[in-house]
Design a protein around this motif. Sequence first.
Motif, PDB file in Angstrom:
ATOM      1  N   PRO A 393      -4.776  19.595  -2.777  1.00  0.00           N
ATOM      2  CA  PRO A 393      -3.689  18.676  -2.411  1.00  0.00           C
ATOM      3  C   PRO A 393      -3.631  17.468  -3.346  1.00  0.00           C
ATOM      4  CG  PRO A 393      -5.550  18.371  -0.959  1.00  0.00           C
ATOM      5  CD  PRO A 393      -5.900  19.540  -1.840  1.00  0.00           C
ATOM      6  N   SER A 394      -2.580  16.690  -3.201  1.00  0.00           N
ATOM      7  CA  SER A 394      -2.391  15.477  -3.998  1.00  0.00           C
ATOM      8  C   SER A 394      -1.932  14.336  -3.108  1.00  0.00           C
ATOM      9  CB  SER A 394      -1.352  15.700  -5.098  1.00  0.00           C
ATOM     10  OG  SER A 394      -1.759  16.695  -5.999  1.00  0.00           O
ATOM     11  N   GLY A 395      -2.180  13.136  -3.569  1.00  0.00           N
ATOM     12  CA  GLY A 395      -1.654  11.937  -2.938  1.00  0.00           C
ATOM     13  C   GLY A 395      -1.008  11.068  -3.991  1.00  0.00           C
ATOM     14  N   VAL A 396      -0.211  10.115  -3.569  1.00  0.00           N
ATOM     15  CA  VAL A 396       0.416   9.175  -4.503  1.00  0.00           C
ATOM     16  C   VAL A 396       0.030   7.762  -4.099  1.00  0.00           C
ATOM     17  CG1 VAL A 396       2.553   8.307  -5.509  1.00  0.00           C
ATOM     18  CG2 VAL A 396       2.348  10.728  -4.933  1.00  0.00           C
ATOM     19  N   ARG A 397      -0.535   7.046  -5.042  1.00  0.00           N
ATOM     20  CA  ARG A 397      -1.006   5.683  -4.812  1.00  0.00           C
ATOM     21  C   ARG A 397       0.051   4.679  -5.237  1.00  0.00           C
ATOM     22  NH1 ARG A 397      -6.666   3.383  -7.385  1.00  0.00           N
ATOM     23  NH2 ARG A 397      -6.458   1.188  -6.772  1.00  0.00           N
ATOM     24  N   ALA A 398       0.351   3.726  -4.381  1.00  0.00           N
ATOM     25  CA  ALA A 398       1.287   2.651  -4.704  1.00  0.00           C
ATOM     26  C   ALA A 398       0.529   1.571  -5.466  1.00  0.00           C
ATOM     27  CB  ALA A 398       1.901   2.076  -3.431  1.00  0.00           C
ATOM     28  N   GLN A 399       0.539   1.673  -6.784  1.00  0.00           N
ATOM     29  CA  GLN A 399      -0.205   0.719  -7.603  1.00  0.00           C
ATOM     30  C   GLN A 399       0.705  -0.425  -8.022  1.00  0.00           C
ATOM     31  OE1 GLN A 399      -3.647   0.505  -8.727  1.00  0.00           O
ATOM     32  NE2 GLN A 399      -2.717  -1.506  -9.043  1.00  0.00           N
ATOM     33  N   ALA A 400       0.413  -1.613  -7.573  1.00  0.00           N
ATOM     34  CA  ALA A 400       1.182  -2.782  -7.986  1.00  0.00           C
ATOM     35  C   ALA A 400       0.741  -3.195  -9.387  1.00  0.00           C
ATOM     36  CB  ALA A 400       0.976  -3.930  -7.000  1.00  0.00           C
ATOM     37  N   VAL A 401       1.729  -3.394 -10.276  1.00  0.00           N
ATOM     38  CA  VAL A 401       1.467  -3.764 -11.668  1.00  0.00           C
ATOM     39  C   VAL A 401       2.246  -5.028 -11.990  1.00  0.00           C
ATOM     40  CG1 VAL A 401       1.620  -3.032 -14.076  1.00  0.00           C
ATOM     41  CG2 VAL A 401       1.105  -1.342 -12.299  1.00  0.00           C
ATOM     42  N   ALA A 402       1.565  -5.993 -12.575  1.00  0.00           N
ATOM     43  CA  ALA A 402       2.212  -7.252 -12.954  1.00  0.00           C
ATOM     44  C   ALA A 402       2.971  -7.078 -14.266  1.00  0.00           C
ATOM     45  CB  ALA A 402       1.173  -8.360 -13.087  1.00  0.00           C
ATOM     46  N   ALA A 403       3.829  -8.020 -14.561  1.00  0.00           N
ATOM     47  CA  ALA A 403       4.664  -7.935 -15.763  1.00  0.00           C
ATOM     48  C   ALA A 403       3.841  -7.947 -17.039  1.00  0.00           C
ATOM     49  CB  ALA A 403       5.671  -9.082 -15.779  1.00  0.00           C
ATOM     50  N   ASP A 404       2.629  -8.507 -16.998  1.00  0.00           N
ATOM     51  CA  ASP A 404       1.775  -8.533 -18.189  1.00  0.00           C
ATOM     52  C   ASP A 404       0.923  -7.273 -18.329  1.00  0.00           C
ATOM     53  OD1 ASP A 404      -0.091  -8.842 -16.182  1.00  0.00           O
ATOM     54  OD2 ASP A 404      -0.877 -10.765 -16.896  1.00  0.00           O
ATOM     55  N   GLY A 405       1.130  -6.272 -17.450  1.00  0.00           N
ATOM     56  CA  GLY A 405       0.386  -5.030 -17.541  1.00  0.00           C
ATOM     57  C   GLY A 405      -0.894  -5.005 -16.736  1.00  0.00           C
ATOM     58  N   THR A 406      -1.165  -6.056 -15.997  1.00  0.00           N
ATOM     59  CA  THR A 406      -2.377  -6.123 -15.183  1.00  0.00           C
ATOM     60  C   THR A 406      -2.212  -5.324 -13.898  1.00  0.00           C
ATOM     61  OG1 THR A 406      -2.823  -8.355 -16.019  1.00  0.00           O
ATOM     62  CG2 THR A 406      -3.991  -7.681 -14.032  1.00  0.00           C
ATOM     63  N   LEU A 407      -3.242  -4.560 -13.561  1.00  0.00           N
ATOM     64  CA  LEU A 407      -3.259  -3.888 -12.263  1.00  0.00           C
ATOM     65  C   LEU A 407      -3.562  -4.928 -11.191  1.00  0.00           C
ATOM     66  CD1 LEU A 407      -5.335  -0.691 -13.133  1.00  0.00           C
ATOM     67  CD2 LEU A 407      -2.875  -0.829 -12.779  1.00  0.00           C
ATOM     68  N   VAL A 408      -2.655  -5.094 -10.235  1.00  0.00           N
ATOM     69  CA  VAL A 408      -2.825  -6.104  -9.195  1.00  0.00           C
ATOM     70  C   VAL A 408      -3.835  -5.572  -8.186  1.00  0.00           C
ATOM     71  CG1 VAL A 408      -1.695  -7.482  -7.426  1.00  0.00           C
ATOM     72  CG2 VAL A 408      -0.483  -6.922  -9.548  1.00  0.00           C
ATOM     73  N   ASP A 409      -4.953  -6.276  -8.056  1.00  0.00           N
ATOM     74  CA  ASP A 409      -6.053  -5.785  -7.222  1.00  0.00           C
ATOM     75  C   ASP A 409      -6.271  -6.659  -5.994  1.00  0.00           C
ATOM     76  OD1 ASP A 409      -8.055  -3.842  -6.822  1.00  0.00           O
ATOM     77  OD2 ASP A 409      -9.598  -5.255  -7.496  1.00  0.00           O
ATOM     78  N   ASP A 410      -5.267  -7.449  -5.650  1.00  0.00           N
ATOM     79  CA  ASP A 410      -5.396  -8.338  -4.501  1.00  0.00           C
ATOM     80  C   ASP A 410      -4.148  -8.209  -3.645  1.00  0.00           C
ATOM     81  OD1 ASP A 410      -6.454 -10.172  -2.795  1.00  0.00           O
ATOM     82  OD2 ASP A 410      -6.547 -11.821  -4.236  1.00  0.00           O
ATOM     83  N   PHE A 411      -4.198  -8.807  -2.476  1.00  0.00           N
ATOM     84  CA  PHE A 411      -3.053  -8.785  -1.580  1.00  0.00           C
ATOM     85  C   PHE A 411      -1.950  -9.684  -2.123  1.00  0.00           C
ATOM     86  CE2 PHE A 411      -6.648  -7.505   0.889  1.00  0.00           C
ATOM     87  CZ  PHE A 411      -6.163  -6.499   1.701  1.00  0.00           C
ATOM     88  N   VAL A 412      -0.717  -9.208  -2.004  1.00  0.00           N
ATOM     89  CA  VAL A 412       0.440  -9.987  -2.438  1.00  0.00           C
ATOM     90  C   VAL A 412       1.417 -10.069  -1.270  1.00  0.00           C
ATOM     91  CG1 VAL A 412       2.392 -10.135  -4.017  1.00  0.00           C
ATOM     92  CG2 VAL A 412       0.187  -9.277  -4.843  1.00  0.00           C
ATOM     93  N   PHE A 413       1.742 -11.297  -0.881  1.00  0.00           N
ATOM     94  CA  PHE A 413       2.741 -11.538   0.161  1.00  0.00           C
ATOM     95  C   PHE A 413       3.880 -12.328  -0.449  1.00  0.00           C
ATOM     96  CE2 PHE A 413      -1.273 -11.023   2.387  1.00  0.00           C
ATOM     97  CZ  PHE A 413      -0.928 -10.120   3.383  1.00  0.00           C
ATOM     98  N   ASP A 414       5.069 -12.102   0.066  1.00  0.00           N
ATOM     99  CA  ASP A 414       6.253 -12.728  -0.504  1.00  0.00           C
ATOM    100  C   ASP A 414       7.191 -13.128   0.615  1.00  0.00           C
ATOM    101  OD1 ASP A 414       8.303 -13.558  -2.160  1.00  0.00           O
ATOM    102  OD2 ASP A 414       8.194 -11.817  -3.475  1.00  0.00           O
ATOM    103  N   ALA A 415       7.660 -14.355   0.558  1.00  0.00           N
ATOM    104  CA  ALA A 415       8.675 -14.834   1.505  1.00  0.00           C
ATOM    105  C   ALA A 415       9.800 -15.481   0.721  1.00  0.00           C
ATOM    106  CB  ALA A 415       8.072 -15.822   2.493  1.00  0.00           C
ATOM    107  N   GLY A 416      10.134 -14.843  -0.404  1.00  0.00           N
ATOM    108  CA  GLY A 416      11.177 -15.384  -1.262  1.00  0.00           C
ATOM    109  C   GLY A 416      12.552 -15.192  -0.669  1.00  0.00           C
TER     110      GLY A 416
END
Length: 456
Positions: A393-416
């Motif tokens: 089987p396979s899974g798909v990971r939702a990897q958050a990536v910043a604009a500078d190419g960094t893998l986001v490894d922390d929680f991100v909350f937004d109330a924009g």
Amino acid sequence: MATTGYFVQSFRSAYKSHGRILDTIRVTKKFTVRNLSSVKNEACYDIVVVGGGIVGMATARELKIRYPSFKMAVVEKEKELGVHQSGHNSGVIHAGIYYKPGSLKAKLCVEGLHLAYKFLDEKGIPYKKCGKLIVATNELEVSRLMDLYDRAQKNNCPDVKLIEGKDIKKHEPHCEGIKAIWSPHTGIVDWGLVTQEYGKDFQERGGAIHTSFPVDNFLEDSGASSDNEYPIRVIGNNNQSVRAKYVLTCGGLHADRLAEKCGCSKDPRIIPFRGEYLLLNPEKCNLINGNIYPVPDPRFPFLGVHFTPRMDGSVWLGPNAILAFKREGYRYRDIDFSDLFDALKYPGFQKLAVKYAVFGSGEIIRSAFISLQLKELRKYIPNISAKDIKRGPSGVRAQAVAADGTLVDDFVFDAGGKGLLSKRVLHCRNAPSPGATSSLSIAKMISDKMAKQMNL
């Protein structure tokens, strides 16, 4: 994570060969669902949670426990809960060994481990506390292993021990290595089933669950008939809608897009990475007692190929990490033009692809020729041969990536956004691994954040 050009070439080849075939997941509706399109007056709730994955359901349950008099609902685009990341993962209950001491991930994982076992026992959900070995096979890996052990101690991971090579076989008789970390409280469970149980508990406490409700937009409606008591309209794409005082989104693979609907930034972007597993021959599954992991290489962002026993008695080997051609693309032939080009044109992904070009190319080659993974597997279990492995089987990971190419490894909350949407809607844009293990502790953190931000 190979170069952008390579992905485009692979995409075109796959499209020509197979056409555009969308993955269809057979699901069964397990929850009471109201047909909102037939209701003249929209249902109104104090809190609406968008997203019925494990983090969304755990948080909805926690909020209902804290505020039992609140009218609450969860809206989920699929026909049942936990269909994607929550139901397509390795099923491991992690102990918190890998994470930086003092980090939120370390704290939430260790706390979540204890909360998870307590919940599983209370609800009678089957699990196995089979333990985990992180095995070093050479002196360089021993040095990295010692760093991991130091982290485990600082993170208060329960009963973790450092063992010599001769003691490895006490836990895994067929495993080879010169030193290892033994984590006795690492376990396995069906996290999709756990998500369903969170939903059942939420409903029993009076919460409502609306499935087949893909959210298309959020609107501020100052003309609500109830004196603006429920000013946020959550709009589905099938003439469905509900009203809410407050909204929380936990969209997983679509978290960034949900935030954008409220006027938030496009960054960080969700890039879908498919993790493909191999299956061990059932006749060889008796070679594996518990989880066997390699010592991770700090140069690369993923943990490497490991052995994972499952609740059904099977053993998964893997996963790898390659770009998915669709946000919910579990196979190569699952292709969505919009999703694919959204990833390829994102500057953050382009920088990431260049940085890990060699690693990413290797992952693609090993995906195409599974026999190439055998060498890594045999480092730990020499008795495995090519005939003992096949695609799984396979899974798909939702990897958050910043604009500078960094893998986001922390929680991100937004109330924009603007107006009431910025005050009454909170977006959980990234809940990094181990999100399932940490789900109950993450739920407490998000609930605290909502209480503070929205004066609940």
